[in-house]
Design a protein around this motif. Structure first.
Motif, mmCIF file in Angstrom:
data_model
loop_
_atom_site.group_PDB
_atom_site.id
_atom_site.type_symbol
_atom_site.label_atom_id
_atom_site.label_comp_id
_atom_site.label_asym_id
_atom_site.label_seq_id
_atom_site.Cartn_x
_atom_site.Cartn_y
_atom_site.Cartn_z
ATOM 1 N N MET A 26 -1.819 1.738 -15.418
ATOM 2 C CA MET A 26 -1.945 3.176 -15.668
ATOM 3 C C MET A 26 -0.777 3.947 -15.078
ATOM 4 O O MET A 26 -0.277 4.898 -15.687
ATOM 5 N N LEU A 27 -0.322 3.555 -13.897
ATOM 6 C CA LEU A 27 0.839 4.209 -13.301
ATOM 7 C C LEU A 27 2.084 4.009 -14.165
ATOM 8 O O LEU A 27 2.882 4.931 -14.356
ATOM 9 N N ILE A 28 2.255 2.822 -14.701
ATOM 10 C CA ILE A 28 3.397 2.547 -15.577
ATOM 11 C C ILE A 28 3.298 3.381 -16.851
ATOM 12 O O ILE A 28 4.269 4.020 -17.282
ATOM 13 N N VAL A 29 2.106 3.412 -17.440
ATOM 14 C CA VAL A 29 1.902 4.178 -18.672
ATOM 15 C C VAL A 29 2.161 5.665 -18.433
ATOM 16 O O VAL A 29 2.810 6.332 -19.241
ATOM 17 N N LEU A 30 1.663 6.193 -17.320
ATOM 18 C CA LEU A 30 1.917 7.604 -17.000
ATOM 19 C C LEU A 30 3.403 7.869 -16.775
ATOM 20 O O LEU A 30 3.921 8.905 -17.180
ATOM 21 N N LEU A 48 0.825 -1.197 0.000
ATOM 22 C CA LEU A 48 0.000 0.000 0.000
ATOM 23 C C LEU A 48 0.866 1.256 0.000
ATOM 24 O O LEU A 48 0.568 2.225 -0.701
ATOM 25 N N GLU A 49 1.967 1.231 0.759
ATOM 26 C CA GLU A 49 2.847 2.388 0.826
ATOM 27 C C GLU A 49 3.444 2.704 -0.545
ATOM 28 O O GLU A 49 3.557 3.861 -0.925
ATOM 29 N N LEU A 50 3.820 1.675 -1.292
ATOM 30 C CA LEU A 50 4.372 1.893 -2.633
ATOM 31 C C LEU A 50 3.323 2.472 -3.569
ATOM 32 O O LEU A 50 3.629 3.362 -4.374
ATOM 33 N N SER A 51 2.099 2.003 -3.463
ATOM 34 C CA SER A 51 1.024 2.530 -4.305
ATOM 35 C C SER A 51 0.753 3.991 -3.982
ATOM 36 O O SER A 51 0.577 4.817 -4.882
ATOM 37 N N MET A 83 2.866 6.114 -2.631
ATOM 38 C CA MET A 83 4.025 6.888 -3.060
ATOM 39 C C MET A 83 3.981 7.121 -4.573
ATOM 40 O O MET A 83 4.254 8.224 -5.049
ATOM 41 N N ALA A 84 3.619 6.093 -5.325
ATOM 42 C CA ALA A 84 3.514 6.232 -6.778
ATOM 43 C C ALA A 84 2.430 7.238 -7.149
ATOM 44 O O ALA A 84 2.631 8.081 -8.031
ATOM 45 N N ALA A 85 1.301 7.185 -6.475
ATOM 46 C CA ALA A 85 0.219 8.133 -6.751
ATOM 47 C C ALA A 85 0.656 9.557 -6.410
ATOM 48 O O ALA A 85 0.369 10.501 -7.156
ATOM 49 N N LEU A 86 1.365 9.723 -5.307
ATOM 50 C CA LEU A 86 1.865 11.038 -4.925
ATOM 51 C C LEU A 86 2.833 11.577 -5.977
ATOM 52 O O LEU A 86 2.744 12.737 -6.388
ATOM 53 N N LEU A 87 3.745 10.746 -6.434
ATOM 54 C CA LEU A 87 4.712 11.183 -7.446
ATOM 55 C C LEU A 87 4.043 11.551 -8.761
ATOM 56 O O LEU A 87 4.410 12.556 -9.389
ATOM 57 N N VAL A 88 3.066 10.767 -9.193
ATOM 58 C CA VAL A 88 2.340 11.103 -10.420
ATOM 59 C C VAL A 88 1.625 12.441 -10.247
ATOM 60 O O VAL A 88 1.640 13.284 -11.144
ATOM 61 N N GLY A 89 1.034 12.650 -9.087
ATOM 62 C CA GLY A 89 0.364 13.921 -8.821
ATOM 63 C C GLY A 89 1.322 15.097 -8.828
ATOM 64 O O GLY A 89 1.043 16.142 -9.417
#
Length: 142
Positions: free
Chosen positions: A90-94, A2-5, A7-13
């Protein structure tokens, strides 16, 4: 995991923040330029951004409802796993798009442009903005 997800969402944002400055900043500038000079603009800006946040929140509720449906459908279909895989993809594509490696995500933007073709005529009804209510409606549509 969950922490990695998160963190990934935060970075994309954070990495997508330039888009927000360019798009939302330009729209807010265009909305406020047409206002009378002596009129305070804070109420209009707050109303526009509250409208924007309300529509984003509604989209989030809808996405959350789809995700919550996995609880009810887990015996029939692995909805949770499918949604998790789609979110990961989607995170990978972004990430590939932001790195300038692959621009396939622009195909999704094309789908969004089809929706915008239907919404844009509605947004024109609120221009030029004459009241905070119009600013709110414009923010919601945008």
């Amino acid at each position: 995991m969950l922490e990695l997800s998160l963190m990934a969402a935060l970075l994309v944002g954070l990495l997508g923040g330039g888009h927000c400055v360019g798009m939302c900043g330009g729209i807010v500038a265009a909305v406020t330029v047409a206002l009378p000079k002596q009129q305070p603009k804070v109420g209009y800006l707050l109303a526009y951004n509250l409208g924007r946040i309300a529509s984003y929140g509604a989209a989030g509720v809808l996405a959350g409802a789809v995700g919550a449906s996995s609880f009810f459908l887990q015996q029939v279909l692995p909805v949770e796993r499918i949604l998790y895989a789609l979110a990961s993809l989607m995170l990978i594509v972004l990430g590939l798009y932001l790195a300038g490696i692959w621009h396939g995500v622009t195909r999704l933007e094309w789908l969004g442009s089809l929706l915008w073709q239907r919404l844009q005529p509605l947004s024109r009804r609120f221009l030029p903005v004459q009241s905070p209510g119009q600013a709110f409606a414009l923010g919601t549509i945008w």
